[in-house]
Scaffold this active site. Sequence first.
Site, mmCIF file in Angstrom:
data_model
loop_
_atom_site.group_PDB
_atom_site.id
_atom_site.type_symbol
_atom_site.label_atom_id
_atom_site.label_comp_id
_atom_site.label_asym_id
_atom_site.label_seq_id
_atom_site.Cartn_x
_atom_site.Cartn_y
_atom_site.Cartn_z
ATOM 1 N N HIS A 8 -2.388 5.288 -27.890
ATOM 2 C CA HIS A 8 -3.217 5.393 -26.855
ATOM 3 C C HIS A 8 -3.130 7.592 -26.539
ATOM 4 O O HIS A 8 -1.999 8.100 -26.547
ATOM 5 C CB HIS A 8 -2.650 4.608 -25.574
ATOM 6 N N GLU A 56 -2.379 8.614 -23.126
ATOM 7 C CA GLU A 56 -0.929 8.957 -23.003
ATOM 8 C C GLU A 56 0.572 9.466 -23.402
ATOM 9 O O GLU A 56 0.876 9.989 -23.239
ATOM 10 C CB GLU A 56 -0.402 7.740 -22.163
ATOM 11 N N CYS A 107 -0.825 0.545 -20.014
ATOM 12 C CA CYS A 107 -0.714 -0.897 -20.380
ATOM 13 C C CYS A 107 1.256 -1.060 -20.341
ATOM 14 O O CYS A 107 1.260 0.141 -20.652
ATOM 15 C CB CYS A 107 -1.103 -0.541 -22.091
ATOM 16 N N GLU A 165 -33.879 -1.868 -27.837
ATOM 17 C CA GLU A 165 -34.735 -0.814 -27.941
ATOM 18 C C GLU A 165 -36.323 -0.487 -28.334
ATOM 19 O O GLU A 165 -37.421 -0.074 -28.690
ATOM 20 C CB GLU A 165 -34.114 0.679 -29.125
#
Length: 384
Positions: free
Chosen positions: A60, A62, A85, A308
């Site tokens: 992650h 961090e 988390c 789209e």
Amino acid sequence: MGYDPLSQIDQLDRHWMELALRQAEQSVGLASPNPAVGCVLVQGDRLVGEGFHAFDLRDHAEIVALKQAGSQARGATAYVTLEPCSHHGRTGPCADALLAAGVERVVVATVDPNPAVHGVGIAKLRAGGVEVRAGVLAEPARRLNDGFARFVTAGLPFVTMKVAATLDGRIAAAERLAGAPYWITGEEARAEVHRMRHAADALVAGVGTILADNPLLTDRSGLPRRRPLLRIVLDSALRTPLGSQLVETAHEDVLIFFTHASVAAQQALEKRGIRLQQIGQDRPGERVALPQVLESLGRMSITSLLIEGGAQVHTAALNQGLVDKLMLFYAPTFLGDAAVPMLGAINELPRIQQYSLKTFGKDFALEAYLRDPWKDIPGMDKLI
């Protein structure tokens, strides 16, 4: 005027959070189905670590920043675009890692949208003696993760309807070359569309668009992504031509939803590497059910979807309340009543929650939310 230390702290927090958001932007296209997250670590007035999350690299944001900072993380302030988390998943809890590294203060842009876990990471940090401030530049941090918020709360992709139209709401001239693209907007607007495709997991178009325009429907932004953009066609009777650009460029990245077709038609497409999925009853004339398509995509961990085209798909999605966001590009021109309209009859007029206008060269775009995936999460803003 007297000196206001709180104002200075706020300015510094916003400055460093802006850098964390730039890190998070690098996570777009590389993190899904996880959220795009960035983190910077600051010691005094020095940047000592930074990072963003890429799904395939596991760590992650961090953890990436902490590894870069090393011992300089002790006593530092961490700026994180999403609440750290607090649970074990593919990696250990980031809140625990920040505590173990001796980080003194944590500034969070927004809490986790998952109702089962939001606030737990902040509570763990505060219980460990870390000063936590939440809500700094929350809005841009959330906009990076609309798809994650919708997916983690509803199990469905966040749906953006993108249209390029003239001022009179037309998407193509009445007479045009069949099988060739028809450009409404200029290069700047088209470049923004490719940025949108890069940020999405999948896009969908109706078979009418394939037959009329012969589009590639690819992400040509040039930006890195961890999995190919899934190109989806709603084609009830499998009329997609074998010689179309979509089929000829397929590498397990084209999925066609259909309701009824011969075995021969199915086999011909599958031999070209096209993935097929039958939706609904096997009855001629029945259209592909969009709600079932979204449910199927959710099971594939598709967190964000671009619609789209064409007018039938746009109209059906709006009438069934499936669109979360509109991105309507307008060129300053008119095509007249005989041209192709962008919408049919709208039965239930959607209510716009918030909107903004942006310019792209000579064109402009209306960005409007019909459903904000962050608004209905219980207790979401109480921690900010």
